[in-house]
Design a protein around this motif. Structure first.
Motif, PDB file in Angstrom:
ATOM      1  N   VAL A 143      -6.274  10.261  -5.115  1.00 36.39           N
ATOM      2  CA  VAL A 143      -6.369  11.220  -4.029  1.00 36.39           C
ATOM      3  C   VAL A 143      -6.975  10.600  -2.778  1.00 36.39           C
ATOM      4  O   VAL A 143      -7.806   9.707  -2.861  1.00 36.39           O
ATOM      5  CB  VAL A 143      -7.190  12.454  -4.457  1.00 36.39           C
ATOM      6  CG1 VAL A 143      -6.561  13.144  -5.656  1.00 36.39           C
ATOM      7  CG2 VAL A 143      -8.622  12.068  -4.794  1.00 36.39           C
ATOM      8  N   ARG A 160      -6.317  19.470  -5.354  1.00 37.88           N
ATOM      9  CA  ARG A 160      -7.028  18.791  -6.448  1.00 37.88           C
ATOM     10  C   ARG A 160      -7.504  19.794  -7.489  1.00 37.88           C
ATOM     11  O   ARG A 160      -7.359  19.585  -8.686  1.00 37.88           O
ATOM     12  CB  ARG A 160      -8.256  18.054  -5.930  1.00 37.88           C
ATOM     13  CG  ARG A 160      -7.964  16.875  -5.104  1.00 37.88           C
ATOM     14  CD  ARG A 160      -9.282  16.187  -4.823  1.00 37.88           C
ATOM     15  NE  ARG A 160      -9.200  15.359  -3.656  1.00 37.88           N
ATOM     16  CZ  ARG A 160     -10.136  14.528  -3.286  1.00 37.88           C
ATOM     17  NH1 ARG A 160     -11.245  14.426  -3.982  1.00 37.88           N
ATOM     18  NH2 ARG A 160      -9.988  13.797  -2.202  1.00 37.88           N
ATOM     19  N   LEU A 183      -5.861  11.120 -11.313  1.00 35.00           N
ATOM     20  CA  LEU A 183      -5.570  11.733 -10.022  1.00 35.00           C
ATOM     21  C   LEU A 183      -5.968  10.710  -8.971  1.00 35.00           C
ATOM     22  O   LEU A 183      -7.142  10.331  -8.887  1.00 35.00           O
ATOM     23  CB  LEU A 183      -6.371  13.018  -9.805  1.00 35.00           C
ATOM     24  CG  LEU A 183      -6.314  14.103 -10.870  1.00 35.00           C
ATOM     25  CD1 LEU A 183      -7.049  15.344 -10.394  1.00 35.00           C
ATOM     26  CD2 LEU A 183      -4.904  14.420 -11.262  1.00 35.00           C
ATOM     27  N   VAL A 192     -10.501  10.752 -11.807  1.00 37.12           N
ATOM     28  CA  VAL A 192     -10.204  11.016 -10.398  1.00 37.12           C
ATOM     29  C   VAL A 192     -10.604   9.788  -9.603  1.00 37.12           C
ATOM     30  O   VAL A 192     -11.765   9.382  -9.628  1.00 37.12           O
ATOM     31  CB  VAL A 192     -10.947  12.271  -9.881  1.00 37.12           C
ATOM     32  CG1 VAL A 192     -10.620  12.506  -8.409  1.00 37.12           C
ATOM     33  CG2 VAL A 192     -10.606  13.495 -10.711  1.00 37.12           C
TER      34      VAL A 192
END
Length: 155
Positions: free
Chosen positions: A7, A133, A5, A41
């Motif tokens: 972000v 998220r 991810l 992440v």
């Protein structure tokens, strides 16, 4: 297949962080035997510079050669089983890396969005990027559970 991810913004300690950490752990545990994971992440700083600056940081955070999916209100709306099938297809097609991009408060820069391999939406409503998220982490865990035949996802 590793999942990342990418972000914008740094999530501080709190309920959202706790939820994400829990779903990441669950995905890693469930996905390991399915050839999915680990889930990583990568946060980039979204302070100043606008969407173009955020896009440059996001591009640097993407794993080389990854299939990239944008989380965007204009993306495809999928059921959880359809999303699980997509994960399985990407994995079975030999993808080593899959990355999801979540932009900042203003969304994803149009140039980055255009370069993505696809776009996914959680509906026509706009969601706070920090909650997206959590929702994505949960859906990744749910997808792994579906593929594993776990009772977590009930129809």
């Amino acid at each position: 297949m590793r999942v990342t991810l990418c972000v914008v913004g740094r999530l501080r300690a709190g309920p959202e962080r706790d939820l994400i950490d829990d779903y990441v752990m669950r995905f890693d545990r469930t996905g390991r035997g399915l050839g999915l994971g680990p889930l990583d992440v990568r946060e980039v700083d979204g302070k100043g510079g606008g969407m173009a600056a955020e896009a440059a940081l996001l591009r640097r955070a993407l794993p080389a050669g990854a299939a990239v999916i944008a989380l965007d209100e204009r993306g495809s709306v999928k059921s959880s089983p359809a999303f699980a099938a997509d994960l399985a297809r990407w994995r079975d097609d030999g993808r080593q890396d899959l990355a999801f991009v979540i932009g900042g408060a203003d969304g994803i820069d149009p140039a980055l969005r255009a370069d993505c391999d696809g776009a996914l939406s959680f509906g026509k409503m706009v969601w706070p990027h920090m909650l997206v998220r959590v929702m994505l982490a949960e859906q990744l865990y749910r997808a792994a559970s579906i593929l594993a035949g776990s009772p977590y996802h009930r129809v």
